[in-house]
Structure formats: structure tokens, C-alpha cells
Scaffold this motif. Structure first.
Motif, PDB file in Angstrom:
ATOM      1  N   ASN A 127       1.036  -1.219   0.225  1.00  0.00           N
ATOM      2  CA  ASN A 127       0.161  -0.124  -0.281  1.00  0.00           C
ATOM      3  C   ASN A 127       1.101   1.308  -0.138  1.00  0.00           C
ATOM      4  O   ASN A 127       0.458   2.082  -0.373  1.00  0.00           O
ATOM      5  CB  ASN A 127      -0.869  -0.041   1.383  1.00  0.00           C
ATOM      6  CG  ASN A 127      -2.332   1.066   1.376  1.00  0.00           C
ATOM      7  OD1 ASN A 127      -2.978   2.057   0.348  1.00  0.00           O
ATOM      8  ND2 ASN A 127      -3.316   0.560   1.609  1.00  0.00           N
ATOM      9  N   TYR A 128       1.567   1.331   0.728  1.00  0.00           N
ATOM     10  CA  TYR A 128       2.941   2.808   0.874  1.00  0.00           C
ATOM     11  C   TYR A 128       3.525   2.302  -0.411  1.00  0.00           C
ATOM     12  O   TYR A 128       3.646   3.131  -1.230  1.00  0.00           O
ATOM     13  CB  TYR A 128       3.780   2.073   2.316  1.00  0.00           C
ATOM     14  CG  TYR A 128       4.524   3.043   1.795  1.00  0.00           C
ATOM     15  CD1 TYR A 128       5.189   4.132   1.915  1.00  0.00           C
ATOM     16  CD2 TYR A 128       6.264   2.210   1.447  1.00  0.00           C
ATOM     17  CE1 TYR A 128       6.430   5.278   1.681  1.00  0.00           C
ATOM     18  CE2 TYR A 128       7.266   2.938   1.107  1.00  0.00           C
ATOM     19  CZ  TYR A 128       7.312   4.058   1.563  1.00  0.00           C
ATOM     20  OH  TYR A 128       8.256   5.037   1.207  1.00  0.00           O
ATOM     21  N   GLU A 129       4.030   1.388  -1.058  1.00  0.00           N
ATOM     22  CA  GLU A 129       4.763   1.767  -2.344  1.00  0.00           C
ATOM     23  C   GLU A 129       4.030   2.216  -3.220  1.00  0.00           C
ATOM     24  O   GLU A 129       4.171   3.188  -4.665  1.00  0.00           O
ATOM     25  CB  GLU A 129       5.120   0.300  -2.675  1.00  0.00           C
ATOM     26  CG  GLU A 129       6.728   0.092  -1.555  1.00  0.00           C
ATOM     27  CD  GLU A 129       7.008  -1.653  -2.393  1.00  0.00           C
ATOM     28  OE1 GLU A 129       6.880  -2.292  -2.651  1.00  0.00           O
ATOM     29  OE2 GLU A 129       8.650  -1.562  -2.316  1.00  0.00           O
ATOM     30  N   LYS A 130       2.557   1.466  -3.781  1.00  0.00           N
ATOM     31  CA  LYS A 130       2.268   2.421  -4.589  1.00  0.00           C
ATOM     32  C   LYS A 130       1.703   3.698  -4.521  1.00  0.00           C
ATOM     33  O   LYS A 130       1.975   4.434  -5.485  1.00  0.00           O
ATOM     34  CB  LYS A 130       0.025   1.376  -4.507  1.00  0.00           C
ATOM     35  CG  LYS A 130       0.347   0.165  -4.884  1.00  0.00           C
ATOM     36  CD  LYS A 130      -0.842  -0.506  -5.783  1.00  0.00           C
ATOM     37  CE  LYS A 130      -1.087  -1.818  -5.590  1.00  0.00           C
ATOM     38  NZ  LYS A 130      -0.548  -1.890  -7.179  1.00  0.00           N
ATOM     39  N   ILE A 149       2.829  13.034   0.754  1.00  0.00           N
ATOM     40  CA  ILE A 149       3.801  11.981   1.426  1.00  0.00           C
ATOM     41  C   ILE A 149       3.482  11.280   2.216  1.00  0.00           C
ATOM     42  O   ILE A 149       2.344  10.700   2.108  1.00  0.00           O
ATOM     43  CB  ILE A 149       4.299  13.200   3.024  1.00  0.00           C
ATOM     44  CG1 ILE A 149       5.144  14.327   3.027  1.00  0.00           C
ATOM     45  CG2 ILE A 149       4.867  12.642   4.435  1.00  0.00           C
ATOM     46  CD1 ILE A 149       5.114  15.341   3.494  1.00  0.00           C
ATOM     47  N   SER A 150       4.175  10.052   1.209  1.00  0.00           N
ATOM     48  CA  SER A 150       3.638   8.541   2.325  1.00  0.00           C
ATOM     49  C   SER A 150       5.280   8.251   2.931  1.00  0.00           C
ATOM     50  O   SER A 150       5.747   8.510   2.542  1.00  0.00           O
ATOM     51  CB  SER A 150       3.558   7.440   1.119  1.00  0.00           C
ATOM     52  OG  SER A 150       2.417   8.517   0.288  1.00  0.00           O
ATOM     53  N   ALA A 151       4.652   7.099   3.659  1.00  0.00           N
ATOM     54  CA  ALA A 151       5.750   6.581   4.816  1.00  0.00           C
ATOM     55  C   ALA A 151       5.263   5.641   5.087  1.00  0.00           C
ATOM     56  O   ALA A 151       3.491   5.141   5.428  1.00  0.00           O
ATOM     57  CB  ALA A 151       6.065   7.674   5.847  1.00  0.00           C
ATOM     58  N   TYR A 152       6.307   4.918   5.388  1.00  0.00           N
ATOM     59  CA  TYR A 152       6.080   3.318   6.485  1.00  0.00           C
ATOM     60  C   TYR A 152       6.985   3.077   6.986  1.00  0.00           C
ATOM     61  O   TYR A 152       7.902   3.549   7.826  1.00  0.00           O
ATOM     62  CB  TYR A 152       6.023   2.389   5.366  1.00  0.00           C
ATOM     63  CG  TYR A 152       6.482   0.856   5.468  1.00  0.00           C
ATOM     64  CD1 TYR A 152       5.101   0.169   5.737  1.00  0.00           C
ATOM     65  CD2 TYR A 152       7.909   0.545   6.233  1.00  0.00           C
ATOM     66  CE1 TYR A 152       5.265  -1.217   6.154  1.00  0.00           C
ATOM     67  CE2 TYR A 152       7.762  -1.078   6.035  1.00  0.00           C
ATOM     68  CZ  TYR A 152       6.550  -1.414   6.312  1.00  0.00           C
ATOM     69  OH  TYR A 152       6.245  -2.998   6.867  1.00  0.00           O
ATOM     70  N   LYS A 153       6.553   2.594   8.341  1.00  0.00           N
ATOM     71  CA  LYS A 153       7.289   2.207   9.457  1.00  0.00           C
ATOM     72  C   LYS A 153       6.874   0.418   9.530  1.00  0.00           C
ATOM     73  O   LYS A 153       6.062   0.326  10.566  1.00  0.00           O
ATOM     74  CB  LYS A 153       6.955   3.080  11.048  1.00  0.00           C
ATOM     75  CG  LYS A 153       8.092   3.015  11.673  1.00  0.00           C
ATOM     76  CD  LYS A 153       7.391   3.694  12.959  1.00  0.00           C
ATOM     77  CE  LYS A 153       9.015   4.236  13.525  1.00  0.00           C
ATOM     78  NZ  LYS A 153      10.436   4.104  13.142  1.00  0.00           N
ATOM     79  N   GLY A 198       8.727   8.659   2.951  1.00  0.00           N
ATOM     80  CA  GLY A 198       9.587   6.713   2.908  1.00  0.00           C
ATOM     81  C   GLY A 198       9.628   5.895   4.110  1.00  0.00           C
ATOM     82  O   GLY A 198       8.589   6.629   5.045  1.00  0.00           O
ATOM     83  N   ASP A 199      10.153   5.059   3.974  1.00  0.00           N
ATOM     84  CA  ASP A 199      10.445   4.706   4.874  1.00  0.00           C
ATOM     85  C   ASP A 199      11.054   4.159   5.529  1.00  0.00           C
ATOM     86  O   ASP A 199      12.402   5.073   5.586  1.00  0.00           O
ATOM     87  CB  ASP A 199      10.934   2.850   3.892  1.00  0.00           C
ATOM     88  CG  ASP A 199      10.716   2.014   5.188  1.00  0.00           C
ATOM     89  OD1 ASP A 199      11.617   1.874   6.217  1.00  0.00           O
ATOM     90  OD2 ASP A 199      11.001   0.855   4.372  1.00  0.00           O
TER      91      ASP A 199
END
Length: 292
Positions: free
Chosen positions: A240-243, A251-255, A287-288
């Protein structure tokens, strides 16, 4: 990296005015009620924020809300994604300023859909259910949802969850005895319709969970994943984050929180997750973000 302060637009006087978000809206997931956020409410209020925990239509707050649904789950029968979304949008739209929106499990999917529609100054999806277009489907997710999805007739029912099913899907980090305590306090039947709508969205034209991954205007969005989550594992959150990161300038981020189950909002160490979610929401970066 670019930074973004959680802000909202107050149009009450007819003018555009930037204000710091002072309200957090917490959206619960399936098999749960607003009571599941009780620890987070207290922690965020201690930090000076107003906290709202709207239930889905027919779901009331507190212990009484849990007891009512166990006695009569009919308000959940036939309840769909659109009805819940419209209700949440009405609650959030009535606020003076755009809030921080956070959601757990299917509440994460609602958070994502609300941001796509222009609600909220920033959003956090915690162990969020997939919107249409996310194709990751790990075996553990199939196993966790199969008791409901195996019977098409459940689409129009409120379907209970057994303590054994709850232990696998939510509290697999706990002992059976510890899981039973959590089950006894929080678990309620699920709207089969919502689960079917989410589970079969990729095969449904104009699905209720349709989402625009290329929306450059949506507010910042963080995906939090638990490394030991059975029902919605990290692969779902990461795809989901990558898409979002690939298709949108927003801004999209993943943790990732390694070792945490789907019950991440309540099991030992929940404070770390709650603080990380709010700290990011007050100053989002893309970001990741690695592991915590």
C-alpha cells in the motif's frame, strides 16, 4: 527530506486560515468498538489534544457499547463500507478544523479513504486493511478471515468471532489465558458485508474501497505495520505504501514494528506505537522509516 506540519483549514469565518491540528480522530476496526482505543485516548489527552473515537453506525462507546452488540448485534447486519464512511465523514466534517485521523485494521482503510476524499490534515493507518488495488494476500490473512468469508450468506449477517479465532487473528503474541481477557473486554461480532466488500474489492467494479493512489492533494499518510500480525501482515502495509509513494507526490511513509501482533494498540509496548504515530503526525516526513 521534506517536512510537513499537521495543519487544518478553518473556514468558519469564510477565510482560509492555517491552524495547527488540535484534535485526533481514532477509528476502530472490525470485531472492535471505540472502547479499544481507551489507552490511546488517555495518552493523547495527556499531551493536550482533544480525542474523538467515533463508532460505526449503531456502535456506541464504552463498556455499554460492547455489551449492547453482544446482546443484539443486528445493527451490524448489512452495514457496509459506504455507510460507515459517510458517518465518519459527517463527524469529521463537523469539526472546526481538519484533525489528525488514525485508524487501526479496517479503521486504517477508512483513514486512507477519508484522506483521499479531502478529510483530515494527516493520517496514520495502523495494521490497515487493504483498499482496492493492493493485491498482497498472505496465507495468514486468508486463515484469519476464512471463518467469515467461507459462507456467502455471512455477507448479510453480524458474525461472531470465537476466542480461538480471536487468538489467532489478533492476539497471537499472548497466551490463551491472556487473549481471553482481551476477548472478554473488547470483542464483538463483525459486519460480514464490510469484510466481504474489502476482501473481494479487486474483483468488484466500483468497489466501495476504491482509492486514488495518484492523488497529489491528499494529506500525508503513514502506514504502520506489525511484524507478527496475522490478519494484516507487513506485506499488505508495504505494498500500500509503495503504491502511494510511486504514484503520488503527497507525503507517504512506512514504519515497521517487528514482532508486534494485530493487537498492537493494546499489547505490552503499545505506548511506543502510539507515540511514534503521533510524533510523525505532528511533523510528517516521507519514505521508509525503518524499524522501531
Amino acid at each position: 527530506m521534506a517536512r510537513y506540519k499537521a495543519i487544518s483549514t478553518d473556514r468558519s469565518d469564510g477565510h482560509m486560515e492555517q491552524q495547527a491540528a488540535d484534535t485526533v480522530v481514532l477509528i476502530h476496526g472490525l470485531w472492535m468498538t471505540p472502547l479499544s482505543w481507551e489507552h490511546w485516548v488517555a495518552r493523547y489527552e495527556e499531551r493536550g489534544l482533544k480525542v474523538i473515537t467515533p463508532g460505526y453506525p449503531g456502535i456506541e462507546p464504552g463498556d455499554a457499547g460492547v455489551a449492547a452488540l453482544r446482546e443484539d448485534p443486528s445493527p451490524l447486519a448489512g452495514l457496509g463500507v459506504t455507510e460507515v464512511f459517510d458517518h465518519l465523514a459527517s463527524v469529521i466534517g463537523a469539526l472546526d478544523t481538519k484533525p489528525i485521523i488514525m485508524g487501526h485494521s479496517f479503521g486504517g482503510a477508512f483513514t486512507q479513504l477519508l484522506l483521499d476524499a479531502g478529510y483530515g490534515s494527516v493520517g496514520v493507518s495502523i495494521d490497515g486493511a487493504a483498499v482496492k488495488g493492493v493485491k498482497a494476500l498472505p496465507f495468514s490473512e486468508i486463515k484469519a478471515t476464512f471463518p467469515v468469508l467461507k459462507n456467502p450468506a455471512n455477507k448479510d449477517r453480524a458474525v461472531p468471532i470465537t476466542p480461538k479465532e480471536f487468538h489467532y487473528a489478533f492476539t497471537n503474541n499472548l497466551s490463551e489465558e491472556e487473549s481471553q481477557v482481551v476477548y472478554d473486554r473488547y470483542a464483538v461480532p463483525v459486519s460480514g458485508r464490510i469484510l466481504f466488500q474489502g476482501g473481494f474489492a479487486n474483483f468488484t467494479p466500483h468497489a466501495a474501497t476504491t482509492y486514488n493512489f495518484a492523488n497529489d492533494d491528499r494529506a500525508p499518510l503513514l502506514f504502520i505495520a506489525g511484524g507478527n500480525d496475522h490478519i494484516l501482515p507487513p506485506s499488505v502495509q508495504h505494498e500500500n505504501y509503495e503504491k502511494n509513494a510511486k504514484n503520488s507526490q503527497a507525503i507517504s511513509a512506512y514504519k515497521l514494528f517487528p514482532g508486534r501482533s494485530h493487537y498492537t494498540c493494546g499489547e505490552a509496548g503499545w505506548e511506543q506505537v502510539a507515540d511514534a504515530a503521533l510524533d510523525w503526525a505532528l511533523a510528517p516526513v516521507p519514505g521508509d522509516l525503518g524499524q522501531n
